[in-house]
Design a protein around this motif. Sequence first.
Motif, short mmCIF file in Angstrom:
data_model
loop_
_atom_site.label_atom_id
_atom_site.label_comp_id
_atom_site.label_asym_id
_atom_site.label_seq_id
_atom_site.Cartn_x
_atom_site.Cartn_y
_atom_site.Cartn_z
N UNK A 1 0.78 -1.23 0.00
CA UNK A 1 0.00 0.00 0.00
C UNK A 1 0.81 1.27 0.00
N UNK A 2 2.11 1.18 -0.19
CA UNK A 2 2.94 2.39 -0.21
C UNK A 2 2.62 3.22 -1.46
N UNK A 3 2.79 4.52 -1.32
CA UNK A 3 2.61 5.43 -2.45
C UNK A 3 3.91 6.19 -2.67
N UNK A 4 3.97 6.92 -3.75
CA UNK A 4 5.19 7.66 -4.11
C UNK A 4 6.41 6.75 -4.17
N UNK A 5 6.23 5.59 -4.77
CA UNK A 5 7.32 4.63 -4.89
C UNK A 5 8.21 5.08 -6.05
N UNK A 6 9.48 5.25 -5.77
CA UNK A 6 10.43 5.69 -6.81
C UNK A 6 11.75 4.97 -6.63
N UNK A 7 12.50 4.95 -7.68
CA UNK A 7 13.82 4.36 -7.66
C UNK A 7 14.77 5.36 -7.00
#
Length: 151
Positions: free
Chosen positions: A139-145
């Motif tokens: 459920x995490x958001x703003x997932x980025x490398x």
Amino acid sequence: MTGKASGHIDHEAAQAVPHANPDALEVAPGTAHEQLEGWIPPLASDEEIRVALEKAFDYRGDVTITRKDGSKIEGYLFDRRTGARLKDSVVRLYPKNSNEKISIAYADIAALAFTGRDTAAGKSWEAWMKKYAAKKAAGETNIALQPEPLD
């Protein structure tokens, strides 16, 4: 104007080309990297020295070179220049605690060890996708490398 410049399409030639599955074209094989971290190669022959130093050049971490006089240098090997003989071939590295560039002849190398952490290990696209999927499922958001610290 004639031919391709005028927009002419050779329909017979176009039909002769087999159609590829575009989904199959999206996947390209990756480069398999050897697990070299911690490896101490045997340097018994000229060929073993050359092969080990080529691998050290491709390695993404520090190596430790022991010279025949017993001195050791740890650092990042960034260049190699090969000649016909070992004494005509050199490696160049940045020592771990200096910005100075050092050249060492292959003939002066008694031992080589892959002592530094491989900074690119586990950083494949597939590894990132697994982490991304796990974060998304949680459920995490703003997932980025995000880059990891190099230590």
